[in-house]
Write an enzyme that holds these catalytic residues in place. Structure first.
Site, short mmCIF file in Angstrom:
data_model
loop_
_atom_site.label_atom_id
_atom_site.label_comp_id
_atom_site.label_asym_id
_atom_site.label_seq_id
_atom_site.Cartn_x
_atom_site.Cartn_y
_atom_site.Cartn_z
N THR A 1 -0.43 11.62 0.94
CA THR A 1 -1.76 11.11 0.63
C THR A 1 -1.72 9.60 0.43
OG1 THR A 1 -2.28 13.21 -0.46
CG2 THR A 1 -3.75 11.35 -0.89
N SER B 1 0.84 -1.20 0.00
CA SER B 1 0.00 0.00 0.00
C SER B 1 0.87 1.25 0.00
CB SER B 1 -0.90 0.00 1.25
OG SER B 1 -1.69 1.16 1.35
N TYR C 1 2.79 6.73 18.32
CA TYR C 1 3.36 6.83 16.97
C TYR C 1 4.61 7.70 16.97
CZ TYR C 1 3.39 7.63 11.90
OH TYR C 1 3.75 7.71 10.56
C1 LIG Z 1 -3.62 23.46 14.49
C2 LIG Z 1 -3.75 22.14 13.78
C3 LIG Z 1 -2.43 21.77 13.20
C4 LIG Z 1 -2.46 20.33 12.70
C5 LIG Z 1 -1.05 19.81 12.71
C6 LIG Z 1 -1.02 18.37 12.33
C7 LIG Z 1 0.38 18.02 11.89
C8 LIG Z 1 0.49 16.57 11.59
C9 LIG Z 1 1.71 16.28 10.75
C10 LIG Z 1 1.83 14.80 10.56
C11 LIG Z 1 2.66 14.47 9.34
C12 LIG Z 1 3.10 13.03 9.34
C13 LIG Z 1 1.90 12.10 9.47
C14 LIG Z 1 2.33 10.67 9.55
O1 LIG Z 1 3.44 10.32 9.92
C15 LIG Z 1 1.28 9.67 9.20
C16 LIG Z 1 0.20 9.77 10.26
O2 LIG Z 1 0.44 9.60 11.42
S1 LIG Z 1 -1.32 10.26 9.67
C17 LIG Z 1 -2.24 10.40 11.20
C18 LIG Z 1 -1.93 11.71 11.93
N1 LIG Z 1 -2.78 11.77 13.10
C19 LIG Z 1 -3.17 12.93 13.67
O3 LIG Z 1 -2.79 14.04 13.28
C20 LIG Z 1 -4.17 12.81 14.80
C21 LIG Z 1 -5.50 13.26 14.28
N2 LIG Z 1 -6.50 13.30 15.35
C22 LIG Z 1 -7.32 12.26 15.59
O4 LIG Z 1 -7.22 11.20 15.00
C23 LIG Z 1 -8.40 12.48 16.62
O5 LIG Z 1 -8.48 13.87 16.87
C24 LIG Z 1 -8.13 11.77 17.95
C25 LIG Z 1 -8.29 10.26 17.73
C26 LIG Z 1 -6.74 12.09 18.48
C27 LIG Z 1 -9.17 12.25 18.97
O6 LIG Z 1 -10.46 12.14 18.40
P1 LIG Z 1 -11.71 12.84 19.09
O7 LIG Z 1 -11.74 12.46 20.52
O8 LIG Z 1 -12.90 12.57 18.21
O9 LIG Z 1 -11.37 14.42 19.08
P2 LIG Z 1 -11.44 15.37 17.80
O10 LIG Z 1 -10.98 14.68 16.58
O11 LIG Z 1 -12.79 16.03 17.79
O12 LIG Z 1 -10.33 16.44 18.20
C28 LIG Z 1 -10.50 17.23 19.39
C29 LIG Z 1 -9.74 18.51 19.17
O13 LIG Z 1 -8.33 18.19 19.01
C30 LIG Z 1 -7.90 18.74 17.78
N3 LIG Z 1 -6.87 17.88 17.17
C31 LIG Z 1 -7.00 16.57 16.91
N4 LIG Z 1 -5.90 16.10 16.33
C32 LIG Z 1 -5.04 17.17 16.20
C33 LIG Z 1 -3.73 17.34 15.66
N5 LIG Z 1 -3.06 16.30 15.11
N6 LIG Z 1 -3.16 18.55 15.70
C34 LIG Z 1 -3.84 19.59 16.24
N7 LIG Z 1 -5.10 19.52 16.77
C35 LIG Z 1 -5.67 18.30 16.74
C36 LIG Z 1 -9.11 18.81 16.91
O14 LIG Z 1 -8.90 19.73 15.87
C37 LIG Z 1 -10.17 19.22 17.90
O15 LIG Z 1 -10.01 20.59 18.12
P3 LIG Z 1 -11.33 21.51 18.36
O16 LIG Z 1 -10.80 22.89 18.45
O17 LIG Z 1 -11.92 20.97 19.64
O18 LIG Z 1 -12.21 21.26 17.18
N1 LIG Z 2 1.19 8.64 4.94
C1 LIG Z 2 1.88 9.54 5.61
O1 LIG Z 2 1.52 10.74 5.68
C2 LIG Z 2 3.13 9.14 6.32
C3 LIG Z 2 3.51 7.81 6.47
N2 LIG Z 2 4.68 7.52 7.14
C4 LIG Z 2 5.11 6.14 7.32
O2 LIG Z 2 5.27 5.54 6.04
C5 LIG Z 2 5.06 4.14 6.13
C6 LIG Z 2 4.03 3.73 5.09
O3 LIG Z 2 2.84 4.41 5.41
P1 LIG Z 2 1.64 4.54 4.36
O4 LIG Z 2 2.07 4.00 3.05
O5 LIG Z 2 1.13 5.92 4.46
O6 LIG Z 2 0.57 3.58 5.04
P2 LIG Z 2 -0.38 2.46 4.44
O7 LIG Z 2 -1.33 2.17 5.54
O8 LIG Z 2 -0.87 2.86 3.11
O9 LIG Z 2 0.62 1.21 4.23
C7 LIG Z 2 1.18 0.54 5.32
C8 LIG Z 2 1.42 -0.89 4.90
O10 LIG Z 2 2.09 -1.57 5.96
C9 LIG Z 2 1.49 -2.83 6.12
N3 LIG Z 2 1.67 -3.32 7.49
C10 LIG Z 2 1.06 -2.86 8.60
N4 LIG Z 2 1.45 -3.57 9.67
C11 LIG Z 2 2.32 -4.51 9.22
C12 LIG Z 2 3.04 -5.55 9.85
N5 LIG Z 2 2.93 -5.79 11.16
N6 LIG Z 2 3.85 -6.32 9.07
C13 LIG Z 2 3.95 -6.10 7.74
N7 LIG Z 2 3.28 -5.14 7.08
C14 LIG Z 2 2.48 -4.35 7.83
C15 LIG Z 2 0.02 -2.62 5.79
O11 LIG Z 2 -0.62 -3.84 5.46
C16 LIG Z 2 0.12 -1.64 4.63
O12 LIG Z 2 0.17 -2.32 3.40
C17 LIG Z 2 4.60 3.88 7.57
O13 LIG Z 2 5.70 3.45 8.34
C18 LIG Z 2 4.14 5.26 8.05
O14 LIG Z 2 4.25 5.39 9.45
C19 LIG Z 2 5.50 8.50 7.66
C20 LIG Z 2 5.15 9.81 7.52
C21 LIG Z 2 3.95 10.23 6.81
#
Ligand SMILES: CCCCCCCCCCCCCC(=O)CC(=O)SCCNC(=O)CCNC(=O)[C@H](O)C(C)(C)COP(=O)(O)OP(=O)(O)OC[C@H]1O[C@@H](n2cnc3c(N)ncnc32)[C@H](O)[C@@H]1OP(=O)(O)O
Ligand SMILES: NC(=O)C1=CN([C@@H]2O[C@H](COP(=O)(O)OP(=O)(O)OC[C@H]3O[C@@H](n4cnc5c(N)ncnc54)[C@H](O)[C@@H]3O)[C@@H](O)[C@H]2O)C=CC1
Length: 259
Positions: free
Chosen positions: A201, A19, A167
């Site tokens: 993405t 993926s 994470y």
């Molecule tokens: C000012 C905002 C700036 C945003 C900056 C984000 C930068 C992230 C860069 C990451 C780049 C690399 C990413 C990567 O490696 C791959 C990933 O990890 S993708 C996943 C990234 N995950 C997140 O960013 C977390 C997202 N949040 C959630 O999933 C949910 O919020 C959570 C499960 C933590 C809680 O859910 P819930 O209880 O339903 O609360 P809400 O969703 O309603 O959020 C409450 C409140 O908190 C604020 N908030 C949530 N997450 C973030 C965050 N990452 N940064 C800043 N603020 C966050 C949200 O906006 C709500 O604010 P309100 O003002 O109350 O609306």
């Molecule tokens: N998408 C993003 O914005 C970012 C992603 N990354 C990192 O890049 C890497 C790839 O992420 P994406 O391609 O975005 O995610 P994705 O969810 O599209 O792909 C992740 C893949 O890893 C596999 N996987 C999960 N657990 C596994 C396990 N225990 N053993 C073997 N395979 C496993 C899944 O089956 C999936 O195919 C991850 O390490 C993620 O943390 C880092 C920064 C940003």
């Protein structure tokens, strides 16, 4: 200028190849001539990637042999040991390029995060990279082969992120693990580097609440999210001899986010 087919003689093991970034890395490495061992927890997804590369079921074959799919859970030591055994049995050599993309998120605020959410993310994102890096390095050192190991961290490992104590810790650990491996393995001709993507993405980022996504785009100097191919380009550079004097580096692919 980069020569064509920079990776013509390389055997590349890519985890998380089913993926997103891992699939894009597999495609890019194959385009440069590498034979790809595409590993994923999801066997069907790994097979789909191999089909895209022109592996089983298509006439295109890399110079070094047919691209092949493998299934393994990188968080399990036995599975990783078997993976490296299977790859070497299949290709009669260890992988000279190893890209660890396998990863997942279990996002939650610290105050509410479960132990299981912590444990699983650390097991896959950090212990998984330890196991793959160790097994690959052992195979390369025992066969006297040089190699390039590229571990996918995240910009979150550098600056943290709301909702990601597990994470962020795992990704910060990947940076330290890779720097240490670089220090130990340099004498064996094995380079180890980390790539730190920003918001890319893929299915992983599709789970992010829209209100967060809307905010983060405004924080990116280049003004848009990245594509998996943007990360694959950096990985391919680190896999090739064009980065022959680079090891222990952390290469950010973020559009300038959190520079
Ligand atoms: C000012 C905002 C700036 C945003 C900056 C984000 C930068 C992230 C860069 C990451 C780049 C690399 C990413 C990567 O490696 C791959 C990933 O990890 S993708 C996943 C990234 N995950 C997140 O960013 C977390 C997202 N949040 C959630 O999933 C949910 O919020 C959570 C499960 C933590 C809680 O859910 P819930 O209880 O339903 O609360 P809400 O969703 O309603 O959020 C409450 C409140 O908190 C604020 N908030 C949530 N997450 C973030 C965050 N990452 N940064 C800043 N603020 C966050 C949200 O906006 C709500 O604010 P309100 O003002 O109350 O609306
Ligand atoms: N998408 C993003 O914005 C970012 C992603 N990354 C990192 O890049 C890497 C790839 O992420 P994406 O391609 O975005 O995610 P994705 O969810 O599209 O792909 C992740 C893949 O890893 C596999 N996987 C999960 N657990 C596994 C396990 N225990 N053993 C073997 N395979 C496993 C899944 O089956 C999936 O195919 C991850 O390490 C993620 O943390 C880092 C920064 C940003």
């Amino acid at each position: 200028m980069a020569s064509p087919l920079r990776l013509r003689s390389a055997l590349a093991l890519v985890t998380g190849a089913g993926s997103g970034i891992g699939r894009a890395v597999s495609v890019r490495l194959a385009k440069e001539g590498a034979t790809v061992a595409a590993c994923d927890l999801d066997r069907a997804a790994a097979c789909e990637t191999v089909w895209l590369l022109g592996g089983q079921g298509s006439e295109k074959v890399a110079p070094g042999g047919a691209h092949t799919a493998f299934q393994a859970d990188v968080s399990e030591a036995g599975a990783v040991r078997r993976l490296l055994e299977q790859v070497q049995a299949c290709f009669s050599r260890p992988p000279s390029v190893v890209v660890s993309c396998a990863g997942l998120t279990r996002d939650e605020f610290l105050l509410r995060m479960s132990e299981d959410d912590w444990d699983r993310v650390i097991a896959v994102n950090l212990k998984g990279i330890f196991l793959v890096t160790q097994a690959a390095a052992q195979a390369l050192v025992s066969s006297g082969c040089r190699g390039s190991i590229i571990n996918i961290s995240s910009i979150v490992g550098k600056v943290g992120n709301v909702g990601q104590t597990n994470y962020a810790a795992s990704k910060a650990g990947v940076i330290g693990l890779t720097q240490t491996a670089a220090r130990e393995l340099g004498r064996h001709g094995i380079r180890c580097n980390s790539v730190l993507p920003g918001f890319i993405t893929t299915p992983m980022t599709q789970k992010v609440p829209q209100k967060v996504l809307d905010k983060v785009i405004g924080m990116i100097p280049m003004g848009h999210l990245g594509d998996p191919e943007d990360v694959a380009d950096a990985v391919t550079f680190l896999a090739s001899e064009d980065s022959g004097y680079i090891t222990g580096a952390s290469v950010e692919v973020t559009g300038g986010l959190y520079m």
